[in-house]
Each structure stands twice: as structure tokens, then as C-alpha cells.
Design a protein around this motif. Sequence first.
Motif, mmCIF file in Angstrom:
data_model
loop_
_atom_site.group_PDB
_atom_site.id
_atom_site.type_symbol
_atom_site.label_atom_id
_atom_site.label_comp_id
_atom_site.label_asym_id
_atom_site.label_seq_id
_atom_site.Cartn_x
_atom_site.Cartn_y
_atom_site.Cartn_z
ATOM 1 N N ALA A 1 0.837 -1.208 0.000
ATOM 2 C CA ALA A 1 0.000 0.000 0.000
ATOM 3 C C ALA A 1 0.870 1.256 0.000
ATOM 4 N N ALA B 1 2.369 1.734 -3.427
ATOM 5 C CA ALA B 1 1.396 2.205 -4.416
ATOM 6 C C ALA B 1 1.111 3.692 -4.248
ATOM 7 N N LEU B 2 1.045 4.158 -2.993
ATOM 8 C CA LEU B 2 0.835 5.594 -2.761
ATOM 9 C C LEU B 2 2.020 6.397 -3.298
ATOM 10 N N SER C 1 1.674 6.703 -6.917
ATOM 11 C CA SER C 1 0.678 7.683 -7.369
ATOM 12 C C SER C 1 1.280 9.082 -7.435
ATOM 13 N N GLN C 2 2.178 9.405 -6.505
ATOM 14 C CA GLN C 2 2.793 10.734 -6.543
ATOM 15 C C GLN C 2 3.883 10.832 -7.616
ATOM 16 N N ILE D 1 4.319 8.963 -10.420
ATOM 17 C CA ILE D 1 3.763 8.911 -11.774
ATOM 18 C C ILE D 1 3.193 10.277 -12.144
ATOM 19 N N GLY D 2 2.488 10.886 -11.185
ATOM 20 C CA GLY D 2 1.891 12.197 -11.452
ATOM 21 C C GLY D 2 2.945 13.271 -11.674
ATOM 22 N N LEU D 3 4.032 13.209 -10.919
ATOM 23 C CA LEU D 3 5.116 14.170 -11.124
ATOM 24 C C LEU D 3 5.701 14.021 -12.524
ATOM 25 N N THR E 1 5.887 14.496 0.792
ATOM 26 C CA THR E 1 4.739 13.629 0.481
ATOM 27 C C THR E 1 5.187 12.172 0.388
ATOM 28 N N TYR F 1 4.190 8.934 2.792
ATOM 29 C CA TYR F 1 3.651 7.678 2.273
ATOM 30 C C TYR F 1 4.519 6.493 2.688
ATOM 31 N N SER G 1 -0.021 17.280 -9.790
ATOM 32 C CA SER G 1 0.929 16.160 -9.830
ATOM 33 C C SER G 1 0.397 14.972 -9.032
ATOM 34 N N GLN G 2 -0.289 15.222 -7.924
ATOM 35 C CA GLN G 2 -0.832 14.111 -7.143
ATOM 36 C C GLN G 2 -2.092 13.529 -7.792
ATOM 37 N N ILE H 1 -3.141 13.671 -11.015
ATOM 38 C CA ILE H 1 -2.852 12.974 -12.268
ATOM 39 C C ILE H 1 -2.289 11.586 -11.959
ATOM 40 N N GLY H 2 -1.380 11.528 -10.976
ATOM 41 C CA GLY H 2 -0.780 10.238 -10.624
ATOM 42 C C GLY H 2 -1.792 9.268 -10.056
ATOM 43 N N LEU H 3 -2.728 9.780 -9.255
ATOM 44 C CA LEU H 3 -3.780 8.917 -8.718
ATOM 45 C C LEU H 3 -4.622 8.342 -9.858
ATOM 46 N N ALA I 1 -2.435 5.792 -11.835
ATOM 47 C CA ALA I 1 -2.150 4.575 -11.069
ATOM 48 C C ALA I 1 -3.413 3.735 -10.870
ATOM 49 N N VAL J 1 -2.616 -0.092 -10.492
ATOM 50 C CA VAL J 1 -1.687 -0.506 -9.439
ATOM 51 C C VAL J 1 -2.493 -0.815 -8.179
ATOM 52 N N PRO K 1 -2.863 -1.592 -4.032
ATOM 53 C CA PRO K 1 -4.312 -1.660 -3.776
ATOM 54 C C PRO K 1 -5.085 -0.428 -4.247
ATOM 55 N N LEU K 2 -4.447 0.504 -4.979
ATOM 56 C CA LEU K 2 -5.169 1.720 -5.371
ATOM 57 C C LEU K 2 -6.334 1.417 -6.306
#
Lengths: 184, 184
Positions: free
Chosen positions: A131, A134-135, A138-139, A141-143, A170, A174, B138-139, B141-143, B146, B152, B154-155
Motif C-alpha cells: 500500500a 502504491a501511494l 501515485s505521486q 507517476i503524477g510528477l 509527500t 507515504y 501532480s498528485q 494525475i498520478g492517482l 495509477a 496498481v 491496492p489503489l
Amino acid sequence: MLAAARAAFAERGFDGASIRAIATAAGVDPALVHHYFGSKDQLFLAAIEAPANPADFLPEVLAGGRDELGGNVVRMLLRVWDGPMQPAALALVRSAVGNEWTGKLLREFLVSQVLRRVVATLDATPAEREARGALVASQLIGLVVARYVLRVEPLASAAPEELVAAIGPTVQRYLTGEVELPRA
Amino acid sequence: MLAAARAAFAERGFDGASIRAIATAAGVDPALVHHYFGSKDQLFLAAIEAPANPADFLPEVLAGGRDELGGNVVRMLLRVWDGPMQPAALALVRSAVGNEWTGKLLREFLVSQVLRRVVATLDATPAEREARGALVASQLIGLVVARYVLRVEPLASAAPEELVAAIGPTVQRYLTGEVELPRA
């Protein structure tokens, strides 16, 4: 061999694909796969034409210890992406978002080659590590998408250390902070 | 008119494109553009075939006040993406990552229609608001990538409220917390 490996990793995931099954699908002896590629990790990196092996960067990311992990992960990500690998990395991301099959391979790459190695150093259960990883994904990938693909300002033009300062905390939270972790 | 609008918004950005110039490029009177589309916002949303108008969701996002903005932004994002608009939204993201032109339009959409409205409520300079909005992007978009594109875990399988609990505080910090803000 690489085509059989790509199919196996996309269909069954990194953990579910075995060198034996890949060799059978390719009509060769498993020993030959081992001879050419060494480990399953290396076969996987060759199969997806990874521009780099994340394991090479790991010692530097971990060197600062647990409390600097967040900043160091962001710093390393930016160093790789701001360097000569950027075109290959961009091509991989564009392809992974546009194509379900490549998307599965990029997910397996992220999870098995990057995130799992970073979170392996944490004192946590496997589900917690997954978990937290994965968090972090998420940050990060978005960056990458905001800075290099969509070019959202000021992220696109900011100096790497400014992004480490803003986004590192951040990632640190996580990885090691108090977070209500999502479950699958 | 829509083709001329798409070209103008991609080339000059949302702020740089004028209804007058778009009308001239399309060979029509600006009054006709106003008649059909009303505002530049609405022309833009029609041009990119936006599955929804973010302005419609804004009152609910802002209703909880400044201290709940982070969680409410994540909650609304997940409600839109878990609902019937998901296929159209996914198509837009896939296209934006794969195609530079569509990517510029998605960036303009995010910045002018989503982020600017959320950060408009903050007591901050324009540069600060832009930087905070970009960090939020950035957060988010990544969420999206993902959870919905790469899936990905458990997201991908987590309940929305679990993601609000885990990721809302990040968005809140980017909006109102102490952050060393990046500059372009």
C-alpha cells in the motif's frame, strides 16, 4: 525468447511468470534463458527494453537512511528523467498509457523493480509495504506526467531541488508516516 | 469553429486564445461564436469534448471550507472517475499522454478549468496559487493514472473513502500547508 517473456509478464505478472514457462513458450531450454539473461529480473528488464536497471540506483537512494528516503527517491527520479534516458523513458510512459498490454508491463516494472525495492527496507507487513509503495507510485507517476508529458508550470521548469523540497515530504509520509492505508 | 478553437487553444493556450481570433480563423463573426457557445470557457469545453464541466462540481468541493478542500477535491475526482464518465475521461487521458497536441489541450483544461478554480479561494499571490495548483495536479494525475490506467493495487480496488483518507492530506498540504513552492 523476449516476445515470449513479454507475453508471459503481461498476462501473468512478474511474480506469476516463470522462466521455465517462458522457455517452453519460446521452444528453448530454461538453461539457455538463464545463460543469456541471468535472473528473472534481468530477463524482465530486457523484455520491456527498460532504459535502466533501477537496482543500480538503489544504494544511493537508501544511503541517507529511512528519514531521507522520500527526498532521495524524488531526487533520483528527477536525475534519471532529466538525463539522457528521458526520451526512452518518455516513450515507455506514452506507450504504457496508450496500450493496455504495455501498461501491464510498466505496472509490473514499477511494482517489482522499483517500489518493492524501496519499501523492502521498511519495517512493515507485506500488505502495508504494498500500500505504501502504491501511494508513492501515485505521486511519482503524477510528477512525471505533469513535468515531462503535460509540462504543467511551474513543475516543468522548476529546478530539481525545488521539487525535492516540495514533493519529497509527500513521498516520505507515504513511506514512513502515519497514513490510513488503503486495502485492495 | 471547434477545429479553429482546438488549434488556437493548443497553440496559444487558454489565456492566449481569443474568441475574436478563433472566429476569424473559422471565417465567422465573433458574435456567432458567442451565440453558440456563450463564454470562452464553454467554447473550450466543447472544443476538447470535455465529458463534464468542472465548474458544476465546484460548489460541492468548496462547501466544506478551506480545511476540507484536500479531501473534498480527491472525493470529487473519484466520484467523477468511478461514474459513467470514466470511459470518456480515460480516452481523454490516453490521448493526451500519447499526443502532444491533445496533451496541451488537457493541460489547459486542468489549469484553466480545474486548478485555477480550486486555488482561486486561497489567500495567496498568483504565482503561489499557480505553484500550489500544479503540485495538486501532480498528485491527482498520478492517482488517476495509477488507479484507472495502470491499475496498481491496492489503489485500483480500494474504496474511494480509503483513498480520500490516504491522499487527501497530501492535497491539503499542497493547497494550504507549509510547502517550499517551486518556481518556473
